[in-house]
Design an enzyme around this catalytic site. Structure first.
Site, PDB file in Angstrom:
ATOM      1  N   GLY A 209      47.437  41.266  40.702  1.00  0.00           N
ATOM      2  CA  GLY A 209      46.934  40.511  41.859  1.00  0.00           C
ATOM      3  C   GLY A 209      45.637  39.803  41.521  1.00  0.00           C
TER       4      GLY A 209
ATOM      5  N   GLY B 233      44.146  36.855  43.563  1.00  0.00           N
ATOM      6  CA  GLY B 233      43.915  37.037  44.997  1.00  0.00           C
ATOM      7  C   GLY B 233      42.440  37.066  45.369  1.00  0.00           C
ATOM      8  N   GLN B 234      42.201  37.346  46.652  1.00  0.00           N
ATOM      9  CA  GLN B 234      40.830  37.306  47.182  1.00  0.00           C
ATOM     10  C   GLN B 234      39.932  38.306  46.449  1.00  0.00           C
ATOM     11  OE1 GLN B 234      40.270  38.722  51.193  1.00  0.00           O
ATOM     12  NE2 GLN B 234      38.339  37.641  51.452  1.00  0.00           N
TER      13      GLN B 234
ATOM     14  N   ARG C 202      52.572  31.656  39.233  1.00  0.00           N
ATOM     15  CA  ARG C 202      52.174  30.531  38.375  1.00  0.00           C
ATOM     16  C   ARG C 202      51.372  31.022  37.179  1.00  0.00           C
ATOM     17  NH1 ARG C 202      48.913  28.451  42.498  1.00  0.00           N
ATOM     18  NH2 ARG C 202      49.999  29.779  43.926  1.00  0.00           N
TER      19      ARG C 202
ATOM     20  N   TYR D 223      52.457  47.221  56.936  1.00  0.00           N
ATOM     21  CA  TYR D 223      51.359  47.201  55.952  1.00  0.00           C
ATOM     22  C   TYR D 223      50.634  48.553  55.941  1.00  0.00           C
ATOM     23  CZ  TYR D 223      46.816  45.677  53.963  1.00  0.00           C
ATOM     24  OH  TYR D 223      45.671  45.539  53.209  1.00  0.00           O
TER      25      TYR D 223
ATOM     26  N   LYS E 195      50.252  51.579  53.104  1.00  0.00           N
ATOM     27  CA  LYS E 195      48.938  52.061  52.635  1.00  0.00           C
ATOM     28  C   LYS E 195      48.852  53.584  52.716  1.00  0.00           C
ATOM     29  CE  LYS E 195      47.155  48.236  51.270  1.00  0.00           C
ATOM     30  NZ  LYS E 195      47.082  48.012  49.819  1.00  0.00           N
TER      31      LYS E 195
HETATM   32  P1  NAD Z   1      45.559  38.618  48.283  1.00  0.00           P
HETATM   33  O1  NAD Z   1      46.700  38.366  49.220  1.00  0.00           O
HETATM   34  O2  NAD Z   1      44.441  37.663  48.253  1.00  0.00           O
HETATM   35  O3  NAD Z   1      46.110  38.752  46.803  1.00  0.00           O
HETATM   36  C1  NAD Z   1      47.259  39.494  46.519  1.00  0.00           C
HETATM   37  C2  NAD Z   1      47.731  39.120  45.124  1.00  0.00           C
HETATM   38  O4  NAD Z   1      48.966  39.818  44.872  1.00  0.00           O
HETATM   39  C3  NAD Z   1      47.994  37.636  44.913  1.00  0.00           C
HETATM   40  O5  NAD Z   1      47.315  37.244  43.736  1.00  0.00           O
HETATM   41  C4  NAD Z   1      49.512  37.560  44.703  1.00  0.00           C
HETATM   42  O6  NAD Z   1      49.877  36.556  43.772  1.00  0.00           O
HETATM   43  C5  NAD Z   1      49.795  38.940  44.129  1.00  0.00           C
HETATM   44  N1  NAD Z   1      51.196  39.344  44.292  1.00  0.00           N
HETATM   45  C6  NAD Z   1      51.949  39.286  45.420  1.00  0.00           C
HETATM   46  N2  NAD Z   1      53.202  39.720  45.143  1.00  0.00           N
HETATM   47  C7  NAD Z   1      53.220  40.068  43.834  1.00  0.00           C
HETATM   48  C8  NAD Z   1      54.231  40.558  42.955  1.00  0.00           C
HETATM   49  N3  NAD Z   1      55.470  40.808  43.397  1.00  0.00           N
HETATM   50  N4  NAD Z   1      53.893  40.788  41.669  1.00  0.00           N
HETATM   51  C9  NAD Z   1      52.649  40.546  41.209  1.00  0.00           C
HETATM   52  N5  NAD Z   1      51.671  40.069  41.990  1.00  0.00           N
HETATM   53  C10 NAD Z   1      51.949  39.823  43.286  1.00  0.00           C
HETATM   54  O7  NAD Z   1      45.051  40.111  48.583  1.00  0.00           O
HETATM   55  P2  NAD Z   1      43.587  40.704  48.418  1.00  0.00           P
HETATM   56  O8  NAD Z   1      42.853  40.419  49.658  1.00  0.00           O
HETATM   57  O9  NAD Z   1      43.013  40.301  47.129  1.00  0.00           O
HETATM   58  O10 NAD Z   1      43.936  42.256  48.439  1.00  0.00           O
HETATM   59  C11 NAD Z   1      44.135  42.981  47.245  1.00  0.00           C
HETATM   60  C12 NAD Z   1      44.445  44.419  47.630  1.00  0.00           C
HETATM   61  O11 NAD Z   1      43.393  44.942  48.428  1.00  0.00           O
HETATM   62  C13 NAD Z   1      45.726  44.597  48.451  1.00  0.00           C
HETATM   63  O12 NAD Z   1      46.336  45.815  48.107  1.00  0.00           O
HETATM   64  C14 NAD Z   1      45.199  44.679  49.868  1.00  0.00           C
HETATM   65  O13 NAD Z   1      46.065  45.405  50.703  1.00  0.00           O
HETATM   66  C15 NAD Z   1      43.898  45.417  49.658  1.00  0.00           C
HETATM   67  N6  NAD Z   1      42.947  45.199  50.741  1.00  0.00           N
HETATM   68  C16 NAD Z   1      42.442  43.962  50.955  1.00  0.00           C
HETATM   69  C17 NAD Z   1      41.551  43.772  52.020  1.00  0.00           C
HETATM   70  C18 NAD Z   1      40.948  42.422  52.314  1.00  0.00           C
HETATM   71  O14 NAD Z   1      40.300  42.258  53.357  1.00  0.00           O
HETATM   72  N7  NAD Z   1      41.114  41.421  51.446  1.00  0.00           N
HETATM   73  C19 NAD Z   1      41.192  44.859  52.826  1.00  0.00           C
HETATM   74  C20 NAD Z   1      41.769  46.098  52.591  1.00  0.00           C
HETATM   75  C21 NAD Z   1      42.627  46.267  51.517  1.00  0.00           C
HETATM   76  C1  AKB Z   2      44.181  42.631  56.516  1.00  0.00           C
HETATM   77  O1  AKB Z   2      43.632  42.167  57.540  1.00  0.00           O
HETATM   78  O2  AKB Z   2      45.395  42.778  56.383  1.00  0.00           O
HETATM   79  C2  AKB Z   2      43.272  43.106  55.402  1.00  0.00           C
HETATM   80  C3  AKB Z   2      42.978  44.554  55.546  1.00  0.00           C
HETATM   81  C4  AKB Z   2      41.886  44.991  56.438  1.00  0.00           C
HETATM   82  O3  AKB Z   2      43.642  45.361  54.957  1.00  0.00           O
HETATM   83  N1  AKB Z   2      42.100  42.285  55.419  1.00  0.00           N
END
Ligand code: NAD
Ligand code: AKB
Length: 319
Positions: free
Chosen positions: A9, A12-13, A38, A143, A147
């Protein structure tokens, strides 16, 4: 120091910033960024090794872990709450089978694993204020279910096979580099883009929806600090509550108005994301993380808002 790290990932963010922070800390050639659809481009591709793997493909993932001699996996690939609710089967497939494949490779090759859980692991029946570390976890979203199951799976692999799997329950994360990927807390990032570009934002959550939040530098520091902590200090492992601030959309708008006095906000409620937000805690108790591995956020609402506006405005000017 870890020998070689894999970040799933990575585009991602969280992944985009975590990969760069890990490269800075441990050396660029030790951190492999894994993309999905990509070829990776830009800073991620220019600063270190990259590859493409769908985390649901166990053989491809395992070949990467063994071929690259990986010893630590930060597993970030997942679908977030709102997109997961729109595609529950796909969310289960990616979030659960992806994690299972990571844990299996970690078991075979002796890797340490970081798994980010979420405030979404809580739901109806959980105390909403000062949500304890150990409490009711009956989430109402697919979701959140992935988790909770992910936390349990990490604990199982640790107990049964000795896999050193660790993780935190992140709140909503705010960042200025990569836009969020389809969550319920995305408003707290979108609002900054809208404030800078239009001086107005239509918020999809109600004005009084209080949620825990954290600025990305603290989220990155939390992941690295937990992974570096001596295992003997940890009583909990895979689902540490962590938070840095909590606010409502109205309070965030007021903080932005301290810098942009003409900023305005309206509310156009999205029933799906409002229902998800209403099922989450208002404020988690993160004292276990503070006691066991020294968790301490740097940013609060005023300092995050000032930093976000400054960095995002500069980034948007350059774009
Ligand atoms: P994001 O959606 O920005 O990035 C997710 C990444 O996963 C992307 O780069 C996507 O290309 C990749 N992905 C999706 N399907 C895939 C697959 N089949 N194989 C390989 N890669 C794949 O998410 P994020 O915000 O960076 O979150 C990362 C992790 O942190 C996640 O597990 C999310 O649940 C957790 N999380 C995020 C937040 C938040 O606020 N951003 C909060 C709590 C937990
Ligand atoms: C979402 O809103 O899904 C995420 C999280 C809190 O896990 N930012």
């Amino acid at each position: 120091m870890p020998d070689k790290i894999l970040v799933t990932g990575a585009t991602g963010q969280i992944g985009a910033e975590l990969t760069l922070a890990l490269r800075e800390r441990y050396g660029a050639d030790r951190v492999v960024a894994v993309g999905h659809r990509r070829e990776l481009s830009g800073e991620l591709a220019q600063t270190g090794p990259c590859c493409r793997v769908d985390v649901r493909d166990a053989a491809a993932l395992d070949a990467t872990v063994s071929g690259q001699r990986i010893t630590v996996i930060y597993h970030l690939a997942a679908l977030l709450s709102a997109v997961a609710e729109a595609r529950p089967m796909l969310a289960w497939d990616i979030n659960m089978n992806g994690l299972l494949n990571v844990l299996e490779s970690a078991r075979k090759h002796g890797c340490q694993v970081f798994f980010p859980s979420s405030v979404a692991a809580f739901g109806p029946g959980t105390p909403v204020f000062d949500t304890p570390q150990d409490t009711v976890q009956h989430p109402a979203t697919i979701y959140g279910i992935t988790k909770v199951a992910g936390e349990l799976l990490c604990d199982y692999y640790h107990r049964r096979y000795g896999v050193d799997a660790r993780g935190v329950r992140y709140p909503g994360l705010i960042s200025n580099r990569v836009p969020p990927g389809g969550g319920t807390t995305d408003y707290a990032v979108d609002i900054f883009y809208a404030a800078i570009e239009q001086r107005h934002y239509d918020c999809f959550l109600r004005a009084d929806t209080q949620l825990d939040m954290m600025y990305m530098p603290d989220a990155i520091a939390a992941a690295i600090r937990l992974m570096e902590t001596d295992a003997g200090r940890l009583t909990h492992r895979s689902g540490f509550n962590v938070t840095a601030m909590n606010f409502t959309p109205a309070q965030l708008a007021a903080a932005i108005r301290q810098h942009l006095p003409d900023f305005t906000i309206d509310y156009a409620i999205d029933p799906l994301r409002q229902a998800i937000a209403d099922s989450w805690p208002r404020h988690m108790d993160d004292s276990a993380a503070r006691a066991e591995w020294g968790w301490q956020p740097r940013f609060d609402l005023p300092s995050m808002t000032a930093d976000m506006l400054a960095h995002l405005a500069a980034r948007l000017r350059r774009a």
